[in-house]
Design a protein around this motif. Structure first.
Motif, PDB file in Angstrom:
ATOM      1  N   LEU A 248       0.822  -1.213   0.000  1.00  0.00           N
ATOM      2  CA  LEU A 248       0.000   0.000   0.000  1.00  0.00           C
ATOM      3  C   LEU A 248       0.855   1.262   0.000  1.00  0.00           C
ATOM      4  N   MET A 249       1.929   1.250   0.789  1.00  0.00           N
ATOM      5  CA  MET A 249       2.741   2.459   0.928  1.00  0.00           C
ATOM      6  C   MET A 249       3.642   2.719  -0.264  1.00  0.00           C
ATOM      7  N   THR A 250       4.147   1.649  -0.890  1.00  0.00           N
ATOM      8  CA  THR A 250       5.057   1.828  -2.034  1.00  0.00           C
ATOM      9  C   THR A 250       4.325   1.835  -3.363  1.00  0.00           C
ATOM     10  N   GLY A 251       3.108   1.277  -3.393  1.00  0.00           N
ATOM     11  CA  GLY A 251       2.384   1.173  -4.640  1.00  0.00           C
ATOM     12  C   GLY A 251       2.903   0.079  -5.548  1.00  0.00           C
ATOM     13  N   ARG A 252       3.718  -0.829  -4.989  1.00  0.00           N
ATOM     14  CA  ARG A 252       4.294  -1.918  -5.782  1.00  0.00           C
ATOM     15  C   ARG A 252       3.744  -3.261  -5.328  1.00  0.00           C
ATOM     16  N   GLY A 253       3.613  -4.183  -6.280  1.00  0.00           N
ATOM     17  CA  GLY A 253       3.077  -5.494  -5.963  1.00  0.00           C
ATOM     18  C   GLY A 253       4.113  -6.565  -5.740  1.00  0.00           C
ATOM     19  N   ASP A 254       5.391  -6.233  -5.970  1.00  0.00           N
ATOM     20  CA  ASP A 254       6.448  -7.240  -5.848  1.00  0.00           C
ATOM     21  C   ASP A 254       7.044  -7.249  -4.442  1.00  0.00           C
ATOM     22  N   VAL A 255       6.203  -7.438  -3.449  1.00  0.00           N
ATOM     23  CA  VAL A 255       6.660  -7.408  -2.061  1.00  0.00           C
ATOM     24  C   VAL A 255       7.372  -8.723  -1.728  1.00  0.00           C
ATOM     25  N   PRO A 256       8.599  -8.670  -1.223  1.00  0.00           N
ATOM     26  CA  PRO A 256       9.419  -9.873  -0.984  1.00  0.00           C
ATOM     27  C   PRO A 256       9.119 -10.508   0.369  1.00  0.00           C
ATOM     28  N   VAL A 257       8.042 -11.266   0.442  1.00  0.00           N
ATOM     29  CA  VAL A 257       7.618 -11.860   1.705  1.00  0.00           C
ATOM     30  C   VAL A 257       8.700 -12.775   2.277  1.00  0.00           C
ATOM     31  N   ALA A 258       9.372 -13.543   1.420  1.00  0.00           N
ATOM     32  CA  ALA A 258      10.403 -14.463   1.903  1.00  0.00           C
ATOM     33  C   ALA A 258      11.548 -13.714   2.587  1.00  0.00           C
ATOM     34  N   ALA A 259      11.971 -12.603   2.009  1.00  0.00           N
ATOM     35  CA  ALA A 259      13.046 -11.813   2.616  1.00  0.00           C
ATOM     36  C   ALA A 259      12.592 -11.212   3.937  1.00  0.00           C
ATOM     37  N   MET A 260      11.350 -10.784   4.005  1.00  0.00           N
ATOM     38  CA  MET A 260      10.807 -10.231   5.243  1.00  0.00           C
ATOM     39  C   MET A 260      10.733 -11.317   6.319  1.00  0.00           C
ATOM     40  N   ARG A 261      10.300 -12.506   5.928  1.00  0.00           N
ATOM     41  CA  ARG A 261      10.212 -13.613   6.878  1.00  0.00           C
ATOM     42  C   ARG A 261      11.588 -13.953   7.448  1.00  0.00           C
ATOM     43  N   ALA A 262      12.580 -14.052   6.572  1.00  0.00           N
ATOM     44  CA  ALA A 262      13.922 -14.405   7.019  1.00  0.00           C
ATOM     45  C   ALA A 262      14.466 -13.372   7.999  1.00  0.00           C
ATOM     46  N   ALA A 263      14.257 -12.098   7.695  1.00  0.00           N
ATOM     47  CA  ALA A 263      14.746 -11.037   8.572  1.00  0.00           C
ATOM     48  C   ALA A 263      14.029 -11.059   9.919  1.00  0.00           C
ATOM     49  N   GLY A 264      12.723 -11.265   9.888  1.00  0.00           N
ATOM     50  CA  GLY A 264      11.956 -11.298  11.123  1.00  0.00           C
ATOM     51  C   GLY A 264      12.327 -12.484  11.991  1.00  0.00           C
ATOM     52  N   GLU A 265      12.468 -13.652  11.387  1.00  0.00           N
ATOM     53  CA  GLU A 265      12.841 -14.841  12.156  1.00  0.00           C
ATOM     54  C   GLU A 265      14.235 -14.695  12.758  1.00  0.00           C
ATOM     55  N   ALA A 266      15.148 -14.087  12.003  1.00  0.00           N
ATOM     56  CA  ALA A 266      16.503 -13.873  12.516  1.00  0.00           C
ATOM     57  C   ALA A 266      16.484 -12.925  13.713  1.00  0.00           C
ATOM     58  N   GLU A 267      15.680 -11.884  13.638  1.00  0.00           N
ATOM     59  CA  GLU A 267      15.611 -10.934  14.745  1.00  0.00           C
ATOM     60  C   GLU A 267      14.966 -11.571  15.974  1.00  0.00           C
ATOM     61  N   LEU A 268      13.938 -12.361  15.780  1.00  0.00           N
ATOM     62  CA  LEU A 268      13.316 -13.037  16.912  1.00  0.00           C
ATOM     63  C   LEU A 268      14.286 -14.013  17.567  1.00  0.00           C
ATOM     64  N   ALA A 269      15.068 -14.716  16.753  1.00  0.00           N
ATOM     65  CA  ALA A 269      16.067 -15.635  17.296  1.00  0.00           C
ATOM     66  C   ALA A 269      17.133 -14.882  18.080  1.00  0.00           C
ATOM     67  N   ARG A 270      17.534 -13.728  17.563  1.00  0.00           N
ATOM     68  CA  ARG A 270      18.532 -12.908  18.255  1.00  0.00           C
ATOM     69  C   ARG A 270      18.005 -12.441  19.605  1.00  0.00           C
ATOM     70  N   ARG A 271      16.763 -11.995  19.624  1.00  0.00           N
ATOM     71  CA  ARG A 271      16.170 -11.518  20.874  1.00  0.00           C
ATOM     72  C   ARG A 271      16.019 -12.655  21.891  1.00  0.00           C
ATOM     73  N   ALA A 272      15.641 -13.832  21.392  1.00  0.00           N
ATOM     74  CA  ALA A 272      15.485 -14.979  22.290  1.00  0.00           C
ATOM     75  C   ALA A 272      16.826 -15.367  22.907  1.00  0.00           C
ATOM     76  N   ALA A 273      17.874 -15.358  22.080  1.00  0.00           N
ATOM     77  CA  ALA A 273      19.214 -15.678  22.579  1.00  0.00           C
ATOM     78  C   ALA A 273      19.683 -14.662  23.592  1.00  0.00           C
ATOM     79  N   GLU A 274      19.389 -13.396  23.327  1.00  0.00           N
ATOM     80  CA  GLU A 274      19.757 -12.320  24.238  1.00  0.00           C
ATOM     81  C   GLU A 274      19.042 -12.442  25.574  1.00  0.00           C
ATOM     82  N   ALA A 275      17.779 -12.867  25.520  1.00  0.00           N
ATOM     83  CA  ALA A 275      17.001 -13.033  26.752  1.00  0.00           C
ATOM     84  C   ALA A 275      17.523 -14.205  27.588  1.00  0.00           C
ATOM     85  N   ARG A 276      18.064 -15.226  26.917  1.00  0.00           N
ATOM     86  CA  ARG A 276      18.590 -16.383  27.641  1.00  0.00           C
ATOM     87  C   ARG A 276      19.960 -16.108  28.237  1.00  0.00           C
ATOM     88  N   ALA A 277      20.680 -15.145  27.662  1.00  0.00           N
ATOM     89  CA  ALA A 277      22.061 -14.890  28.104  1.00  0.00           C
ATOM     90  C   ALA A 277      22.116 -14.298  29.514  1.00  0.00           C
TER      91      ALA A 277
END
Length: 277
Positions: A248-277
């Motif tokens: 909606l914001m960019t007006g483009r239909g080629d939104v890279p869901v896979a890249a967004m998923r990978a980045a989000g999962e990596a950040e969640l994993a980082r936060r989980a590791a940080e919380a365990r440390a």
């Protein structure tokens, strides 16, 4: 440079900047920036008034979704029917309010093979529950149940469900077993509020869609998985609603869901590791 941001209170743990920034990078939008700002209902008008033409849009989380409807120049039919907007697109000097939460829920459930539930129970009666009812209606349900702390205070969400053609049965959370027996349970309860119901949900045999994404898994998600049930987490909803916001914001239909998923999962994993440390 184009700017966008997520607003809410609290906002410090929002995953939206990670998801949107990953999308911009994969789309080659090197001059786009996405940030997070703490803002409550009383501050939203002033924030909107201060924006210049370089702004493309805003993502809105609690407690701003209902307030946004009053401050937009135009409101999509879906946002108005749901009673909340999680997105404001800024274009041609005007503010266009929309709701991508419903899309996020429908996409997450469909992706998990739960796109055609025969029956469903929603836990909670707030703005997210209203979006859940709209999503269930979009998936073809004509009736659903709700379990809320105080049925007398669920009138607004019940009205939303009825606007989408749902016949609703509403009962108190402390009598949850009376409402279980559905194919799908959608928990919109915040944080650990649903933990006390984990065993009951798992014993019911229902699939679970829990809108919480951190900490994960929730007690309910872990219990349902251990019982062999299907679980959908809040991250999947967040991912797909964010992807629609990028569109909606960019007006483009080629939104890279896979890249967004990978980045989000990596950040969640980082936060989980940080919380365990």
């Amino acid at each position: 440079m184009a700017r966008a941001a997520v607003l809410g209170k609290p906002i410090e743990h929002s995953l939206s900047p990670v998801l949107h920034t990953a999308a911009y990078a994969a789309m080659g939008l090197d001059d786009w920036v996405y940030e997070a700002y703490e803002c409550d209902e009383t501050g939203l008008w002033g924030f909107l008034e201060a924006l210049d033409e370089g702004w493309a849009g805003l993502s809105l989380t609690m407690p701003l979704k209902r307030t946004a409807l009053k401050l937009a120049d135009t409101v999509s039919g879906l946002a108005r029917a749901v009673g909340g907007a999680n997105t404001i697109v800024l274009r041609d000097g005007r503010r266009h309010a929309d709701n991508t939460d419903v899309h996020g829920m429908v996409a997450a459930l469909t992706e998990a093979g739960l796109g055609a539930p025969a029956s469903a129970l929603v836990l909670g009666g707030g703005a997210t529950a209203a979006s859940a009812l709209a999503a269930l209606a979009e998936l073809g349900l004509t009736k659903a149940s709700m379990a809320v702390r105080n049925p007398d205070r669920a009138a607004e969400s019940v009205a939303v469900g009825r606007r989408f053609g749902l016949t609703l049965r509403v009962g108190p959370l402390d009598r949850l077993p009376d409402l279980l027996g559905t194919d799908l349970v959608v928990s919109t309860l915040p944080g650990i509020a649903a933990d006390q119901y984990a065993a009951q949900i798992a014993a019911s045999g229902a699939a679970l869609f829990d809108v919480v994404y951190a900490p994960w898994p929730t007690a309910s998600a872990a219990a349902v998985r251990a019982a062999g049930g299907v679980v959908v987490g809040g991250f999947d909803m967040l991912l797909h609603q964010a992807a629609r916001q990028v569109e909606l914001m960019t007006g483009r239909g080629d939104v890279p869901v896979a890249a967004m998923r990978a980045a989000g999962e990596a950040e969640l994993a980082r936060r989980a590791a940080e919380a365990r440390a």
